[in-house]
Design an enzyme around this catalytic site. Structure first.
Site, PDB file in Angstrom:
ATOM      1  N   GLU A  37     -11.326  -0.056  28.433  1.00  0.00           N
ATOM      2  CA  GLU A  37     -10.336  -1.047  28.871  1.00  0.00           C
ATOM      3  C   GLU A  37      -8.969  -0.405  29.115  1.00  0.00           C
ATOM      4  O   GLU A  37      -8.264  -0.771  30.059  1.00  0.00           O
ATOM      5  CB  GLU A  37     -10.224  -2.152  27.813  1.00  0.00           C
ATOM      6  N   TYR A  63     -14.423  -7.862  31.890  1.00  0.00           N
ATOM      7  CA  TYR A  63     -15.301  -8.776  31.138  1.00  0.00           C
ATOM      8  C   TYR A  63     -16.766  -8.607  31.508  1.00  0.00           C
ATOM      9  O   TYR A  63     -17.562  -9.531  31.326  1.00  0.00           O
ATOM     10  CB  TYR A  63     -14.849 -10.223  31.356  1.00  0.00           C
ATOM     11  N   HIS A 123      -6.184 -11.115  24.425  1.00  0.00           N
ATOM     12  CA  HIS A 123      -7.418 -10.320  24.354  1.00  0.00           C
ATOM     13  C   HIS A 123      -7.115  -9.069  23.541  1.00  0.00           C
ATOM     14  O   HIS A 123      -6.018  -8.514  23.654  1.00  0.00           O
ATOM     15  CB  HIS A 123      -7.881  -9.903  25.754  1.00  0.00           C
ATOM     16  N   ASN A 176      -6.999 -18.819  24.893  1.00  0.00           N
ATOM     17  CA  ASN A 176      -6.710 -18.402  23.520  1.00  0.00           C
ATOM     18  C   ASN A 176      -5.698 -17.264  23.447  1.00  0.00           C
ATOM     19  O   ASN A 176      -5.713 -16.452  22.536  1.00  0.00           O
ATOM     20  CB  ASN A 176      -8.015 -18.060  22.787  1.00  0.00           C
ATOM     21  N   LYS A 236      -2.779 -13.336  27.867  1.00  0.00           N
ATOM     22  CA  LYS A 236      -3.439 -14.082  28.931  1.00  0.00           C
ATOM     23  C   LYS A 236      -2.436 -14.995  29.650  1.00  0.00           C
ATOM     24  O   LYS A 236      -1.331 -15.241  29.139  1.00  0.00           O
ATOM     25  CB  LYS A 236      -4.605 -14.881  28.327  1.00  0.00           C
TER      26      LYS A 236
HETATM   27  P1  IDP Z   1     -12.801 -12.421  22.060  1.00  0.00           P
HETATM   28  O1  IDP Z   1     -11.738 -12.594  23.121  1.00  0.00           O
HETATM   29  O2  IDP Z   1     -12.396 -13.054  20.753  1.00  0.00           O
HETATM   30  O3  IDP Z   1     -13.269 -10.998  21.916  1.00  0.00           O
HETATM   31  P2  IDP Z   1     -15.317 -12.895  23.471  1.00  0.00           P
HETATM   32  O4  IDP Z   1     -16.535 -13.459  22.838  1.00  0.00           O
HETATM   33  O5  IDP Z   1     -15.287 -11.443  23.821  1.00  0.00           O
HETATM   34  O6  IDP Z   1     -14.064 -13.281  22.528  1.00  0.00           O
HETATM   35  O7  IDP Z   1     -15.065 -13.748  24.778  1.00  0.00           O
HETATM   36  C1  IDP Z   1     -14.125 -13.332  25.749  1.00  0.00           C
HETATM   37  C2  IDP Z   1     -13.287 -14.513  26.163  1.00  0.00           C
HETATM   38  O8  IDP Z   1     -14.108 -15.461  26.836  1.00  0.00           O
HETATM   39  C3  IDP Z   1     -12.670 -15.309  25.003  1.00  0.00           C
HETATM   40  O9  IDP Z   1     -11.461 -14.742  24.526  1.00  0.00           O
HETATM   41  C4  IDP Z   1     -12.450 -16.668  25.636  1.00  0.00           C
HETATM   42  O10 IDP Z   1     -11.292 -16.662  26.460  1.00  0.00           O
HETATM   43  C5  IDP Z   1     -13.686 -16.784  26.526  1.00  0.00           C
HETATM   44  N1  IDP Z   1     -14.793 -17.474  25.846  1.00  0.00           N
HETATM   45  C6  IDP Z   1     -15.647 -16.938  24.935  1.00  0.00           C
HETATM   46  N2  IDP Z   1     -16.555 -17.829  24.527  1.00  0.00           N
HETATM   47  C7  IDP Z   1     -16.278 -18.976  25.193  1.00  0.00           C
HETATM   48  C8  IDP Z   1     -16.875 -20.274  25.212  1.00  0.00           C
HETATM   49  O11 IDP Z   1     -17.856 -20.555  24.514  1.00  0.00           O
HETATM   50  N3  IDP Z   1     -16.298 -21.193  26.034  1.00  0.00           N
HETATM   51  C9  IDP Z   1     -15.216 -20.909  26.811  1.00  0.00           C
HETATM   52  N4  IDP Z   1     -14.635 -19.691  26.831  1.00  0.00           N
HETATM   53  C10 IDP Z   1     -15.149 -18.738  26.032  1.00  0.00           C
HETATM   54 MG    MG Z   2     -14.250  -9.731  23.294  1.00  0.00          MG
END
Ligand code: IDP
Ligand code: MG
Length: 154
Positions: free
Chosen positions: A126, A49, A115, A112, A9
């Site tokens: 994807e 997404y 992905h 974070n 990211k």
């Molecule tokens: P993942 O990346 O661990 O698969 P997902 O639930 O698929 O997590 O969410 C996609 C992305 O959306 C996350 O990596 C993060 O960047 C963002 N995200 C997910 N949940 C939250 C939240 O509660 N607050 C802010 N950003 C979030």
């Molecule tokens: Mg995800």
């Protein structure tokens, strides 16, 4: 052998962590089969997404993911999808286990760093989004493969 789509990211690129994060996938034994750096279009990130489009964080997520360069990586290995998810750690980097990429390099829920596809169908979808042309994924046999896996595992 399974393939997974990994994205570094914009926070990972901006913070100069590309090399250190890539090194973890390589050191694990995963095979790099595709790699590109782009500032990807908003429409592509919205598609990527799509499953989250009703979530409150969706617009911020797409804005973040298109705010700077992203490195798209295709990796291959046995159970590569699950192996990558384990390497990455929990979504909330502040709570991710030490030793994982998110646990070692991040403190944010949204920023974070990485992905990773969460299942075979999302990986296929994807990979097609980020590597649409057949020749963008390279078929090759790593010389170390017999040492990474036992003969029964191969
Ligand atoms: P993942 O990346 O661990 O698969 P997902 O639930 O698929 O997590 O969410 C996609 C992305 O959306 C996350 O990596 C993060 O960047 C963002 N995200 C997910 N949940 C939250 C939240 O509660 N607050 C802010 N950003 C979030
Ligand atoms: Mg995800």
């Amino acid at each position: 052998m399974e393939k997974s789509l990994i994205l570094f990211k914009p926070d990972a690129v901006q913070r100069g962590l590309v090399g250190r994060i890539l090194a973890r996938f390589e050191a694990k034994g995963l095979q790099i089969v595709g790699l590109k750096l782009r500032r990807f279009p908003v429409a592509l990130m919205r598609k990527h997404y799509d499953a989250h489009k009703e979530r409150p964080f969706f617009d911020n997520l797409v804005e973040f993911m298109t705010s700077g360069p992203v490195l798209a990586l295709a990796v291959q290995g046995k159970n590569a999808i699950e192996v990558c998810r384990t390497l990455m750690g929990a979504t909330n980097a502040a709570k991710a286990d030490p030793g994982t990429i998110r646990g070692d390099f991040g403190l944010s829920f949204s920023n974070n760093l990485v992905h990773g596809s969460d299942g075979p169908e999302s990986a296929e979808r994807e990979l097609a989004l980020f590597f649409p042309d057949a020749d963008e994924l390279v078929e090759w046999t790593p010389v170390a493969e017999p040492w990474v896996y036992s003969s029964e595992e191969r």
